[in-house]
Motif scaffolding. Structure first.
Motif, short mmCIF file in Angstrom:
data_model
loop_
_atom_site.label_atom_id
_atom_site.label_comp_id
_atom_site.label_asym_id
_atom_site.label_seq_id
_atom_site.Cartn_x
_atom_site.Cartn_y
_atom_site.Cartn_z
N SER A 32 48.14 26.01 37.77
CA SER A 32 47.60 24.52 36.60
C SER A 32 47.48 23.69 36.96
O SER A 32 46.69 23.39 35.78
N ALA A 33 47.22 23.16 37.37
CA ALA A 33 46.63 21.03 37.88
C ALA A 33 45.39 21.95 38.48
O ALA A 33 44.75 21.12 37.24
N ALA A 34 45.12 22.92 38.89
CA ALA A 34 43.11 22.97 39.81
C ALA A 34 42.83 23.39 37.90
O ALA A 34 41.62 23.24 37.68
N LEU A 35 43.75 24.29 37.28
CA LEU A 35 42.86 25.24 36.10
C LEU A 35 42.39 23.32 34.78
O LEU A 35 41.25 24.02 34.62
N LEU A 36 43.42 23.05 35.02
CA LEU A 36 43.34 21.54 33.83
C LEU A 36 42.24 20.71 33.96
O LEU A 36 41.56 20.51 34.01
N LEU A 37 42.01 20.72 35.87
CA LEU A 37 41.11 19.82 36.87
C LEU A 37 39.77 20.00 36.65
O LEU A 37 38.88 19.35 37.28
N THR A 38 39.59 21.45 37.02
CA THR A 38 38.40 22.62 37.13
C THR A 38 37.71 22.72 35.87
O THR A 38 37.90 23.09 34.49
N THR A 39 36.32 22.47 35.86
CA THR A 39 34.94 22.78 34.71
C THR A 39 35.26 24.26 35.04
O THR A 39 35.61 24.67 36.25
N GLN A 40 34.76 24.55 33.83
CA GLN A 40 34.33 26.19 33.86
C GLN A 40 33.41 26.50 34.87
O GLN A 40 32.83 27.52 35.52
N THR A 41 32.56 25.11 34.65
CA THR A 41 30.97 25.75 35.38
C THR A 41 31.32 25.40 36.55
O THR A 41 31.13 26.15 37.63
N THR A 42 32.66 24.74 37.45
CA THR A 42 33.33 25.24 38.57
C THR A 42 33.67 26.29 38.99
O THR A 42 33.26 26.92 40.44
N ILE A 43 34.48 26.24 38.18
CA ILE A 43 34.80 27.58 38.24
C ILE A 43 33.55 29.18 38.62
O ILE A 43 34.38 29.75 39.44
N ARG A 44 33.10 29.06 38.37
CA ARG A 44 31.96 29.97 38.03
C ARG A 44 31.27 29.89 39.56
O ARG A 44 30.70 31.00 40.40
N ARG A 45 30.77 28.78 39.90
CA ARG A 45 30.37 28.68 40.39
C ARG A 45 30.83 28.69 41.84
O ARG A 45 30.51 29.53 43.05
N ALA A 46 32.93 28.92 42.35
CA ALA A 46 33.65 28.73 43.25
C ALA A 46 33.37 30.79 42.98
O ALA A 46 33.09 30.88 44.03
N VAL A 47 33.49 31.36 42.17
CA VAL A 47 33.99 32.36 41.86
C VAL A 47 32.63 33.31 42.74
O VAL A 47 32.71 34.30 43.40
N SER A 48 31.41 32.66 42.33
CA SER A 48 29.84 33.12 43.19
C SER A 48 30.04 32.85 44.34
O SER A 48 29.33 34.35 45.21
N LEU A 49 30.35 31.48 44.97
CA LEU A 49 30.11 31.64 46.32
C LEU A 49 31.35 32.39 47.08
O LEU A 49 31.41 32.65 47.98
N LEU A 50 32.36 32.77 46.09
CA LEU A 50 33.12 33.72 47.08
C LEU A 50 32.76 35.04 46.79
O LEU A 50 32.99 35.64 47.95
N THR A 51 32.09 35.68 46.02
CA THR A 51 31.21 37.17 45.72
C THR A 51 29.98 37.51 46.38
O THR A 51 29.11 38.56 46.38
N ASN A 52 29.21 36.60 46.88
CA ASN A 52 28.29 36.97 46.95
C ASN A 52 28.23 37.77 48.22
O ASN A 52 27.42 38.87 47.58
N TYR A 62 34.43 46.87 42.44
CA TYR A 62 34.93 46.53 41.67
C TYR A 62 35.63 44.91 42.09
O TYR A 62 35.43 44.79 40.77
N LEU A 63 36.18 45.08 42.70
CA LEU A 63 37.13 43.81 42.15
C LEU A 63 36.37 42.49 42.60
O LEU A 63 36.60 41.78 42.02
N ALA A 64 35.22 42.60 43.34
CA ALA A 64 34.24 41.34 43.26
C ALA A 64 33.33 41.50 42.02
O ALA A 64 33.69 40.23 41.51
N ASN A 65 33.35 42.53 41.27
CA ASN A 65 32.02 42.41 39.73
C ASN A 65 33.86 42.34 38.88
O ASN A 65 32.98 41.47 38.10
N HIS A 66 34.25 42.67 39.14
CA HIS A 66 35.96 42.51 38.18
C HIS A 66 36.10 40.61 37.76
O HIS A 66 35.31 40.24 36.45
N VAL A 67 36.15 40.01 39.39
CA VAL A 67 36.26 38.82 39.15
C VAL A 67 34.94 38.17 38.48
O VAL A 67 35.02 37.28 37.71
N VAL A 68 33.84 38.38 38.77
CA VAL A 68 32.85 37.48 38.55
C VAL A 68 32.98 38.11 36.58
O VAL A 68 32.56 37.12 36.26
#
Length: 162
Positions: A32-52, A62-68
């Motif tokens: 909850s705290a992470a979601l409140l303190l993290t910007t959407q841009t940061t979330i998208r970058r983190a997801v990109s780094l984790l799925t690239n 399927y899973l990587a595309n779904h998360v992205v």
């Protein structure tokens, strides 16, 4: 002798299950705290780094595309709802866990009511969006509810003895 060993094993399973619910509650508060303190841009970058890397190996994963896709579609409103939901869910669990581990009488029926409601909601979600993880979580929650019920019955019997 066998009955006593089973009672001890059941009590230990109750304690482990309740502690795991407490750990889950703490993780939900952190999420909850992470979601409140993290910007959407940061979330998208983190997801990109984790799925690239995974998507480079298998662009149809399927899973990587779904998360992205989920990260790209995440609205600020959804992000705030998820944060509030996780906070409430985690805080309720922690309060119940403290009560159960201290043996407070009110906590047994309260935990049974709340966890049964959570299970009901999970079953509702499973009806529309089946998920192995949610099936496992629901089964574990059901086991914890049964252990709490058994522990409550024993606690009441012990308190009611003259």
């Amino acid at each position: 002798m066998v009955r006593r060993k089973l009672a001890r094993l059941s009590h230990r399973a109750f304690q482990v299950g309740v502690v795991l619910k407490g750990v889950d509650g703490v993780l939900e508060l952190l999420g909850s705290a992470a979601l409140l303190l993290t910007t959407q841009t940061t979330i998208r970058r983190a997801v990109s780094l984790l799925t690239n890397e995974e998507l480079a190996e298998d662009p149809r994963d399927y899973l990587a595309n779904h998360v992205v896709h989920m990260a790209q579609q995440l609205s600020l409103r959804t992000q705030h709802f998820a944060a509030i939901y996780l906070f409430a869910h985690g805080a309720i669990k922690i309060v119940l866990v403290v009560g159960l581990l201290r043996g407070l009488r009110w906590s047994y029926p309260a935990a049974l009511l709340v966890l049964t409601a959570f299970i009901g909601y999970q079953l509702y979600r499973l009806a529309y969006l089946p998920s192995l993880g949610l099936y496992v979580l629901t089964a574990l929650d059901l086991a914890v509810v049964l252990l709490i019920w058994r522990e409550w019955r024993h606690a009441r019997a012990w308190h009611d003895k003259p």
